[in-house]
Write a protein that holds these residues in place. Structure first.
Motif, PDB file in Angstrom:
ATOM      1  N   THR A 139       0.859  -1.180   0.000  1.00 15.08           N
ATOM      2  CA  THR A 139       0.000   0.000   0.000  1.00 15.08           C
ATOM      3  C   THR A 139       0.899   1.235   0.000  1.00 15.08           C
ATOM      4  O   THR A 139       2.038   1.192   0.482  1.00 15.08           O
ATOM      5  N   GLU A 140       0.380   2.325  -0.550  1.00 15.84           N
ATOM      6  CA  GLU A 140       1.159   3.562  -0.597  1.00 15.84           C
ATOM      7  C   GLU A 140       0.218   4.748  -0.440  1.00 15.84           C
ATOM      8  O   GLU A 140      -0.929   4.710  -0.897  1.00 15.84           O
ATOM      9  N   GLU A 141       0.687   5.770   0.235  1.00 14.90           N
ATOM     10  CA  GLU A 141      -0.083   6.990   0.426  1.00 14.90           C
ATOM     11  C   GLU A 141       0.870   8.181   0.411  1.00 14.90           C
ATOM     12  O   GLU A 141       2.102   8.012   0.417  1.00 14.90           O
ATOM     13  N   THR A 142       0.308   9.374   0.385  1.00 10.04           N
ATOM     14  CA  THR A 142       1.082  10.593   0.569  1.00 10.04           C
ATOM     15  C   THR A 142       0.492  11.340   1.761  1.00 10.04           C
ATOM     16  O   THR A 142      -0.716  11.592   1.804  1.00 10.04           O
ATOM     17  N   ALA A 143       1.337  11.630   2.739  1.00 10.75           N
ATOM     18  CA  ALA A 143       0.914  12.349   3.937  1.00 10.75           C
ATOM     19  C   ALA A 143       1.950  13.414   4.248  1.00 10.75           C
ATOM     20  O   ALA A 143       3.168  13.139   4.204  1.00 10.75           O
ATOM     21  N   LEU A 144       1.507  14.615   4.546  1.00  8.43           N
ATOM     22  CA  LEU A 144       2.399  15.752   4.793  1.00  8.43           C
ATOM     23  C   LEU A 144       3.395  15.920   3.642  1.00  8.43           C
ATOM     24  O   LEU A 144       4.555  16.274   3.858  1.00  8.43           O
ATOM     25  N   GLY A 145       2.935  15.615   2.430  1.00 10.60           N
ATOM     26  CA  GLY A 145       3.771  15.785   1.253  1.00 10.60           C
ATOM     27  C   GLY A 145       4.811  14.707   1.053  1.00 10.60           C
ATOM     28  O   GLY A 145       5.656  14.819   0.160  1.00 10.60           O
ATOM     29  N   ARG A 146       4.750  13.651   1.833  1.00  7.89           N
ATOM     30  CA  ARG A 146       5.734  12.559   1.734  1.00  7.89           C
ATOM     31  C   ARG A 146       5.033  11.249   1.392  1.00  7.89           C
ATOM     32  O   ARG A 146       3.969  10.949   1.924  1.00  7.89           O
ATOM     33  N   LYS A 147       5.698  10.464   0.560  1.00  9.73           N
ATOM     34  CA  LYS A 147       5.192   9.128   0.280  1.00  9.73           C
ATOM     35  C   LYS A 147       5.475   8.228   1.477  1.00  9.73           C
ATOM     36  O   LYS A 147       6.524   8.313   2.110  1.00  9.73           O
ATOM     37  N   CYS A 148       4.524   7.373   1.747  1.00 16.61           N
ATOM     38  CA  CYS A 148       4.659   6.389   2.825  1.00 16.61           C
ATOM     39  C   CYS A 148       4.160   5.064   2.274  1.00 16.61           C
ATOM     40  O   CYS A 148       3.062   4.995   1.710  1.00 16.61           O
ATOM     41  N   ALA A 149       4.965   4.023   2.378  1.00 16.35           N
ATOM     42  CA  ALA A 149       4.605   2.719   1.813  1.00 16.35           C
ATOM     43  C   ALA A 149       4.724   1.638   2.874  1.00 16.35           C
ATOM     44  O   ALA A 149       5.575   1.703   3.762  1.00 16.35           O
ATOM     45  N   PHE A 150       3.856   0.639   2.760  1.00 16.04           N
ATOM     46  CA  PHE A 150       3.900  -0.511   3.660  1.00 16.04           C
ATOM     47  C   PHE A 150       3.707  -1.767   2.831  1.00 16.04           C
ATOM     48  O   PHE A 150       2.761  -1.875   2.051  1.00 16.04           O
ATOM     49  N   SER A 151       4.628  -2.711   2.965  1.00 22.77           N
ATOM     50  CA  SER A 151       4.577  -3.941   2.168  1.00 22.77           C
ATOM     51  C   SER A 151       4.553  -5.170   3.071  1.00 22.77           C
ATOM     52  O   SER A 151       5.103  -5.159   4.173  1.00 22.77           O
ATOM     53  N   VAL A 152       3.909  -6.215   2.574  1.00 21.74           N
ATOM     54  CA  VAL A 152       3.798  -7.476   3.309  1.00 21.74           C
ATOM     55  C   VAL A 152       4.156  -8.623   2.378  1.00 21.74           C
ATOM     56  O   VAL A 152       3.700  -8.668   1.236  1.00 21.74           O
ATOM     57  N   SER A 153       4.976  -9.543   2.875  1.00 20.88           N
ATOM     58  CA  SER A 153       5.259 -10.796   2.172  1.00 20.88           C
ATOM     59  C   SER A 153       4.879 -11.951   3.088  1.00 20.88           C
ATOM     60  O   SER A 153       5.200 -11.930   4.284  1.00 20.88           O
ATOM     61  N   VAL A 154       4.193 -12.937   2.544  1.00 19.94           N
ATOM     62  CA  VAL A 154       3.799 -14.117   3.309  1.00 19.94           C
ATOM     63  C   VAL A 154       4.664 -15.288   2.871  1.00 19.94           C
ATOM     64  O   VAL A 154       4.752 -15.595   1.678  1.00 19.94           O
ATOM     65  N   LEU A 155       5.306 -15.934   3.822  1.00 15.31           N
ATOM     66  CA  LEU A 155       6.185 -17.072   3.537  1.00 15.31           C
ATOM     67  C   LEU A 155       5.710 -18.297   4.296  1.00 15.31           C
ATOM     68  O   LEU A 155       5.277 -18.192   5.448  1.00 15.31           O
ATOM     69  N   GLU A 156       5.814 -19.450   3.651  1.00 19.35           N
ATOM     70  CA  GLU A 156       5.550 -20.704   4.347  1.00 19.35           C
ATOM     71  C   GLU A 156       6.754 -21.050   5.210  1.00 19.35           C
ATOM     72  O   GLU A 156       7.882 -20.622   4.938  1.00 19.35           O
ATOM     73  N   GLY A 157       6.504 -21.842   6.241  1.00 15.09           N
ATOM     74  CA  GLY A 157       7.582 -22.196   7.151  1.00 15.09           C
ATOM     75  C   GLY A 157       8.780 -22.815   6.452  1.00 15.09           C
ATOM     76  O   GLY A 157       9.933 -22.485   6.740  1.00 15.09           O
ATOM     77  N   ARG A 158       8.523 -23.700   5.462  1.00 11.02           N
ATOM     78  CA  ARG A 158       9.627 -24.371   4.767  1.00 11.02           C
ATOM     79  C   ARG A 158      10.455 -23.390   3.952  1.00 11.02           C
ATOM     80  O   ARG A 158      11.641 -23.624   3.690  1.00 11.02           O
ATOM     81  N   GLU A 159       9.829 -22.278   3.529  1.00 10.77           N
ATOM     82  CA  GLU A 159      10.558 -21.298   2.724  1.00 10.77           C
ATOM     83  C   GLU A 159      11.610 -20.564   3.539  1.00 10.77           C
ATOM     84  O   GLU A 159      12.587 -20.067   2.982  1.00 10.77           O
ATOM     85  N   LYS A 240       1.634 -22.052  14.178  1.00 11.45           N
ATOM     86  CA  LYS A 240       2.080 -21.241  13.045  1.00 11.45           C
ATOM     87  C   LYS A 240       2.592 -22.133  11.920  1.00 11.45           C
ATOM     88  O   LYS A 240       3.306 -23.114  12.155  1.00 11.45           O
ATOM     89  N   ASN A 241       2.218 -21.815  10.688  1.00 11.74           N
ATOM     90  CA  ASN A 241       2.811 -22.454   9.513  1.00 11.74           C
ATOM     91  C   ASN A 241       3.048 -21.437   8.395  1.00 11.74           C
ATOM     92  O   ASN A 241       3.470 -21.806   7.303  1.00 11.74           O
ATOM     93  N   LEU A 242       2.746 -20.170   8.682  1.00 12.18           N
ATOM     94  CA  LEU A 242       3.013 -19.074   7.760  1.00 12.18           C
ATOM     95  C   LEU A 242       3.604 -17.904   8.544  1.00 12.18           C
ATOM     96  O   LEU A 242       3.313 -17.742   9.734  1.00 12.18           O
ATOM     97  N   PHE A 243       4.398 -17.110   7.859  1.00  9.55           N
ATOM     98  CA  PHE A 243       5.004 -15.936   8.494  1.00  9.55           C
ATOM     99  C   PHE A 243       4.762 -14.721   7.610  1.00  9.55           C
ATOM    100  O   PHE A 243       4.877 -14.804   6.381  1.00  9.55           O
ATOM    101  N   ALA A 244       4.429 -13.601   8.249  1.00 10.13           N
ATOM    102  CA  ALA A 244       4.265 -12.330   7.536  1.00 10.13           C
ATOM    103  C   ALA A 244       5.472 -11.449   7.852  1.00 10.13           C
ATOM    104  O   ALA A 244       5.787 -11.216   9.018  1.00 10.13           O
ATOM    105  N   MET A 245       6.146 -10.998   6.795  1.00  7.67           N
ATOM    106  CA  MET A 245       7.309 -10.125   6.935  1.00  7.67           C
ATOM    107  C   MET A 245       6.956  -8.791   6.281  1.00  7.67           C
ATOM    108  O   MET A 245       6.618  -8.748   5.093  1.00  7.67           O
ATOM    109  N   CYS A 246       7.024  -7.716   7.058  1.00  4.80           N
ATOM    110  CA  CYS A 246       6.504  -6.424   6.617  1.00  4.80           C
ATOM    111  C   CYS A 246       7.572  -5.340   6.727  1.00  4.80           C
ATOM    112  O   CYS A 246       8.456  -5.417   7.583  1.00  4.80           O
ATOM    113  N   THR A 247       7.448  -4.315   5.880  1.00  4.55           N
ATOM    114  CA  THR A 247       8.376  -3.188   5.909  1.00  4.55           C
ATOM    115  C   THR A 247       7.615  -1.884   5.742  1.00  4.55           C
ATOM    116  O   THR A 247       6.786  -1.752   4.839  1.00  4.55           O
ATOM    117  N   LEU A 248       7.914  -0.931   6.627  1.00  5.00           N
ATOM    118  CA  LEU A 248       7.364   0.421   6.535  1.00  5.00           C
ATOM    119  C   LEU A 248       8.436   1.339   5.959  1.00  5.00           C
ATOM    120  O   LEU A 248       9.575   1.350   6.435  1.00  5.00           O
TER     121      LEU A 248
END
Length: 395
Positions: A139-159, A240-248
């Motif tokens: 997802t991406e937005e602009t706030a106070l004139g700045r871009k802000c992005a947040f991403s999510v990747s889902v990985l299986e445990g074996r990965e 748990k058998n899945l993991f979410a890895m996120c970056t702001l």
């Protein structure tokens, strides 16, 4: 002592967390804030560049927070106010690996806030009860004139194993990238070599931090043991058998800089939606900003500080001042330049700016923990929308 402008949220939940000397802490914190106001005024009078004034105030806050921790015999007192993006900083047992914070007690309220947002981000991902057909979303937005992005990747445990995210790099892998005779174990405690590895072998560099972060998640919240008869031993929420890895990421000088990263888990039981289950049962872990990005972020914070100090009540609205201070607060929280103690430093910076402008009775609201409001916000706009809940700005 006059009533403090600082929140009592954490003290109410965990009164013994930082040495059980809250009155002394508050008195010294208030003195530090008032000293900073004097430093800002002196800097303005002498026409010292405000970015330099920021550096002076910040360094003084770090020193005071460190001394308070030492005097109160706080656990790991030596790490409070210790700048972690420097070779002078003592490496931890994990070396120069980014520290993490779990949104667990006494921060569980902020885990709920974080999970609600994460669920909203992940809900559009194509999936069934048995599989994720879409493994990434951004997802991406602009706030106070700045871009802000947040991403999510889902990985299986074996990965995690396939991608070597749970394995530290070997000596041979390190030597294939760096011209050194040091072992991987020695490299992780060498600031200059870690910086070089980040530039030359970023995937190997990640394999110093990810095994530590994932290892913390897996061992702190272990999946329960299950037995053939259907019984189990442990907490079913931790399945748990899945993991979410996120970056702001937030825009700095025209580039999107990674701020905090987040880890959590999901579980597919083929009966419930894994994202819905995650939001109710999982714990988020914040992996703070990479040490080799901190200096650039601090330089940006200094510029935001300058704009906040230059606010003019004759021509600018109070909302404009709040926006500038909120941006500083958001950046500083996610930057987390010290190993420990930056929650307090962020509080002090915020109140010092308002007091400099004459809002001397400004105070944090004790129904919130100000430093965790930005940390649990996955968008800058989310934090801006909650900002007035954290603080009352008044003369």
């Amino acid at each position: 002592m006059e009533a403090s402008g600082l929140s009592s949220y954490l003290h109410q939940l965990s009164p013994h967390k930082y040495g059980s000397q809250q009155e002394d802490y508050l008195a010294r914190a208030e003195a530090a804030i008032n000293e900073a106001v004097s430093t800002i005024r002196a800097g303005r009078s002498s026409e010292t560049p405000l970015t330099e004034v920021f550096s002076t105030v910040k360094d003084r806050f770090w020193a005071i927070r460190h001394q308070i921790a030492v005097d109160h015999s706080t656990n790991n007192a030596e790490l409070f106010g210790t700048y972690r993006a420097s070779k002078e900083a003592p490496p931890t047992e994990l070396g120069y690996v980014t520290p993490l914070t779990a949104l667990d007690f006494p921060y569980r309220e902020y885990n709920e806030i974080f999970m609600k947002q994460l669920q909203e981000v992940m809900d559009p991902m194509k999936r069934t009860l048995r599989t994720f057909e879409q493994r990434e979303i951004r997802t991406e937005e602009t706030a106070l004139g700045r871009k802000c992005a947040f991403s999510v990747s889902v990985l299986e445990g074996r990965e995690l194993s396939d991608l070597k995210l749970i394995y530290y790099p070997s000596d041979d892998e390190i030597h294939s990238v760096l011209d050194t005779e040091k072992s991987a174990e020695e490299v992780k405690t060498d600031f200059d070599l870690m910086k070089e590895l980040k530039a030359k072998g970023p995937k190997l560099y990640e394999r110093f931090s990810m095994p530590a972060n994932l290892g913390h998640l897996i061992t702190t919240y272990p999946s329960p043991k299950t037995f053939p008869d259907g019984s189990y031993e442990g907490n079913l929420d931790h399945l748990k058998n899945l993991f979410a890895m996120c970056t702001l990421r937030l825009e700095i000088d025209g580039k999107l800089y990674a701020l905090s990263r987040y880890l959590t888990w999901l579980y597919q039981d083929y009966q419930t939606d894994p994202v819905e289950r995650m939001a109710k049962r999982s714990i988020g872990i914040i992996v703070h900003q990479d040490p080799f990005l901190i200096e650039a972020t601090l330089q940006e914070i200094a510029k935001v500080f300058e704009k906040a100090i230059l606010w003019d009540r004759a021509t600018d609205s109070l909302q404009e001042l709040k926006n500038r201070v909120a941006l500083l607060r958001f950046l500083y929280a996610h930057c987390m330049p010290c190993v420990r103690g930056d929650g307090a430093v962020g509080d002090w910076l915020e109140l010092a700016i308002y007091r400099y402008h004459g809002f001397i009775h400004t105070h944090h609201n004790s129904s919130t923990l100000p430093c965790f409001e930005p940390l649990a916000s996955l968008r800058l706009s989310h934090y801006l929308g909650r900002y007035d809940r954290t603080i009352t700005v008044t003369e």
